[in-house]
Design a protein around this motif. Structure first.
Motif, PDB file in Angstrom:
ATOM      1  N   ALA A 105       0.841  -1.196   0.000  1.00 55.76           N
ATOM      2  CA  ALA A 105       0.000   0.000   0.000  1.00 55.76           C
ATOM      3  C   ALA A 105       0.874   1.243   0.000  1.00 55.76           C
ATOM      4  N   GLY A 106       0.263   2.371  -0.302  1.00 51.53           N
ATOM      5  CA  GLY A 106       0.939   3.660  -0.235  1.00 51.53           C
ATOM      6  C   GLY A 106      -0.072   4.725   0.128  1.00 51.53           C
ATOM      7  N   PRO A 107       0.076   5.412   1.259  1.00 54.85           N
ATOM      8  CA  PRO A 107      -0.973   6.306   1.756  1.00 54.85           C
ATOM      9  C   PRO A 107      -1.033   7.639   1.022  1.00 54.85           C
ATOM     10  N   GLU A 153       3.934   4.665  11.499  1.00 53.95           N
ATOM     11  CA  GLU A 153       5.281   5.199  11.675  1.00 53.95           C
ATOM     12  C   GLU A 153       6.183   4.671  10.558  1.00 53.95           C
ATOM     13  N   VAL A 154       7.205   5.437  10.236  1.00 52.76           N
ATOM     14  CA  VAL A 154       8.155   5.024   9.201  1.00 52.76           C
ATOM     15  C   VAL A 154       9.195   4.099   9.819  1.00 52.76           C
ATOM     16  N   LEU A 155       9.443   2.958   9.154  1.00 49.64           N
ATOM     17  CA  LEU A 155      10.481   2.031   9.590  1.00 49.64           C
ATOM     18  C   LEU A 155      11.789   2.243   8.853  1.00 49.64           C
ATOM     19  N   GLU A 156      11.717   2.478   7.537  1.00 49.56           N
ATOM     20  CA  GLU A 156      12.931   2.585   6.735  1.00 49.56           C
ATOM     21  C   GLU A 156      12.624   3.350   5.448  1.00 49.56           C
ATOM     22  N   PHE A 157      13.652   3.907   4.861  1.00 51.66           N
ATOM     23  CA  PHE A 157      13.584   4.653   3.603  1.00 51.66           C
ATOM     24  C   PHE A 157      12.624   5.851   3.678  1.00 51.66           C
ATOM     25  N   TRP A 198       6.685   1.309   6.097  1.00 54.04           N
ATOM     26  CA  TRP A 198       5.946   1.796   7.243  1.00 54.04           C
ATOM     27  C   TRP A 198       5.610   0.630   8.170  1.00 54.04           C
ATOM     28  N   LYS A 199       5.325   0.942   9.416  1.00 54.59           N
ATOM     29  CA  LYS A 199       4.708  -0.005  10.326  1.00 54.59           C
ATOM     30  C   LYS A 199       3.402   0.614  10.783  1.00 54.59           C
TER      31      LYS A 199
END
Length: 552
Positions: free
Chosen positions: A426-428, A505-509, A518-519
């Protein structure tokens, strides 16, 4: 040398009477002036074009046509609809109700902005129409909670998000729309990647032009559309065309109901027409697919438009296109009385049932457990089982998958987050103030198919969540490594953001923006088992054409 037939003329696509209900946007920026020969000219300021475009892009991101909402309600009321059909239709109606609040757009893929305008010969502007329309697109996408999806090519291989959702696709024509010289008429569309990618062109021959062969052809090709573009669909099929590109464009316009008032029979004027009898037959064909509104049933399509066009004797293009559950388009016009935009439904709640539907059995899945326990739980149930997910998910799409694949190729281990958690493709969209998330619906799963075997062999992506059907290589990998693919409902991105996503929340990149890893924490997130660890795939059966279709 023989003489040709007498000259006659008809437009290729004769427009009928405009029955649209409009609302007034503004009466500023337009005026009527006297011209030579007693003619009256409509003058249109660039500001009017900009305001109309911005307003149209807002409306089609948040509102739907009443007819589309009525079709969703009819699925709920149809005793022949499957429980999964009704569940999807109900979720899409709830999503429309949330989107109509004007904060969360109905789909996270807020699309490419497409504008077609037809300017009458007595309409005067300053000649900067395209720039004024583009400014309206810019204003809508930068001010609203919409997503930027347009990539600027910097080299043949490198590209970067423009950060504005520009460029838009803008096409302007000099013709009297509907025979009105003092009118400027428009079609506004927002076309997401999922439905845009389900536009097909087939170069056929005269051999296709008989009822049995046509139905065999459509039985095969329409199943290939699958569910990744978020059905139920408004399906358009165009047979013929003076060129391949004209057939494709006609299919796109037909899917938006723009050509509904075409004639319903052909003449020697060689104009296009709608074949109402074939439309009904093709709709019934899709009812029998078993694909339904994404997870089995009758409602693969809301309706069908079939248009027959003239053709060169040596060419028979066939174009197929769909408009998805985010059925985003509106017509508009500028006339001496002002700037007018199609009136879309601002109160979709009136289409919701008076009482809640009876809930079908649903399996609660706790994602807070170790991955081995989650997989053991899923293994107990057959494909098409409806699930409700609660707990953490990792979100990753195309670019993140490519970066992780590069690490694996370099001998690095699979990131622990993909080993421990299910992955949601997905991409918000942008997150409104006060919300945990912007609209956050699933991405087309097939784009990640090539990574699955490699990732599962390395212990990651053991449970995947997205929309649409997948390739045989994914089924094979799940059987080999004990993985699962869960289908999420394509379409209700606003409802998922408001009702199901509790934390992001962002996990990486982080530099990748919405393409980052994201997580997210979800609660009662709806899903269905599509591919299981035994090699069963729900879509495998429903995509097989019926061999004796000509005898039906």
């Amino acid at each position: 040398m023989s003489r040709g037939a007498a000259f006659t003329y008809s437009p290729l696509l004769p427009a009928g009477e405009d029955l649209t209900e409009y609302r007034l946007v503004t009466d500023e920026g337009v005026d009527v002036v006297e011209g030579p020969g007693g003619r009256r000219f409509l003058t249109v300021e660039p500001s009017a074009l900009t305001q109309l475009t911005a307003e149209a892009m807002h409306d089609i991101a948040h509102y739907l046509r009443p007819a589309h909402l009525a079709q969703l309600r009819s699925i709920i009321d149809d005793p022949k609809a499957s429980p999964n059909d009704r569940f999807v239709a109900m979720d899409l109606l709830r999503n429309a109700n949330i989107a109509a609040g004007g904060v969360l757009p109905m789909c996270q893929d807020t699309g490419t902005a497409i504008v077609m305008g037809k300017r009458g010969r007595h309409v005067l502007t300053d000649g900067t129409d395209e720039a004024a329309i583009a400014l309206g697109v810019y204003q809508a996408y930068t001010r609203l909670n919409l997503r930027y999806s347009q990539l600027a090519p910097l080299t043949m291989w490198d590209e970067r998000n423009t950060g504005t959702n520009l460029p838009a696709q803008i096409e302007l024509y000099a013709e009297d729309p509907g025979g009105q010289p003092d009118a400027y008429k428009f079609l506004f569309m927002a076309k997401g990647g999922g439905s845009a990618n389900k536009s097909y062109l087939y170069q056929e021959t005269k051999a296709l032009l008989n009822p049995q062969r046509m139905m065999q052809f459509l039985d095969e090709k329409l199943r290939l559309i699958g569910t990744s573009a978020c059905p139920p669909y408004h399906l358009a099929v165009v047979v013929g065309g003076t060129s391949a590109e004209h057939a494709l464009k006609t299919a796109k316009l037909a899917s938006a109901k723009y050509l509904d008032n075409l004639p319903t029979s052909g003449t020697m004027l060689a104009h296009g027409f709608r074949d109402l009898e074939l439309e009904a037959a093709v709709l019934e064909l899709t009812r029998d697919f078993g694909i339904g509104a994404q997870f089995g049933g009758r409602y693969f399509c809301h309706d069908v438009r079939v248009i027959r066009l003239p053709r060169h004797g040596a060419s028979c293009p066939v174009a197929i296109a769909v408009s998805c559950s985010a059925d985003r388009q509106a017509v508009a016009k500028i006339t001496p009385s002002g700037v007018w935009l199609e009136r879309l439904e601002t109160d979709p709640a009136r289409f919701l049932p008076d009482v809640e539907m009876g809930e079908e059995p649903v399996v609660q899945v706790d994602l807070n457990r170790p991955m081995s326990e989650i997989r053991a739980e899923l293994s107990k149930y057959p494909v098409k089982t409806r699930l409700s997910l609660t707990g953490p998910l990792v979100v990753a799409r195309d670019i993140a998958h490519a970066k992780i694949a590069e690490r694996l190729d370099a001998g690095e281990p699979m990131p622990q987050y993909l080993r421990d958690h299910a992955v949601y493709y997905a991409g918000p969209a942008k997150t409104p103030e006060g919300y945990a998330s912007g609209s956050f619906g699933p991405t087309t799963a097939g784009r990640m198919d090539s990574y699955v075997e490699k990732f599962q062999a390395a212990g990651g992506s053991m449970v995947m969540l997205a929309k649409g059907n997948r390739s045989q290589q994914v089924t094979d990998a799940c059987r080999t490594y004990g993985g699962f693919y869960l289908g999420s409902i394509g379409g209700p991105a606003a409802r998922l953001a408001q009702d199901c996503i509790r934390h992001v929340e962002v996990l990486e990149f982080p530099e990748l923006g919405m393409e980052a890893v994201w997580k997210i924490e979800v609660e009662d997130f709806p899903a269905f088992i599509v591919v299981d660890d035994k090699g069963n795939d729900f879509f495998a059966e429903v995509t097989k054409p019926m061999l004796s279709i000509g005898k039906r």
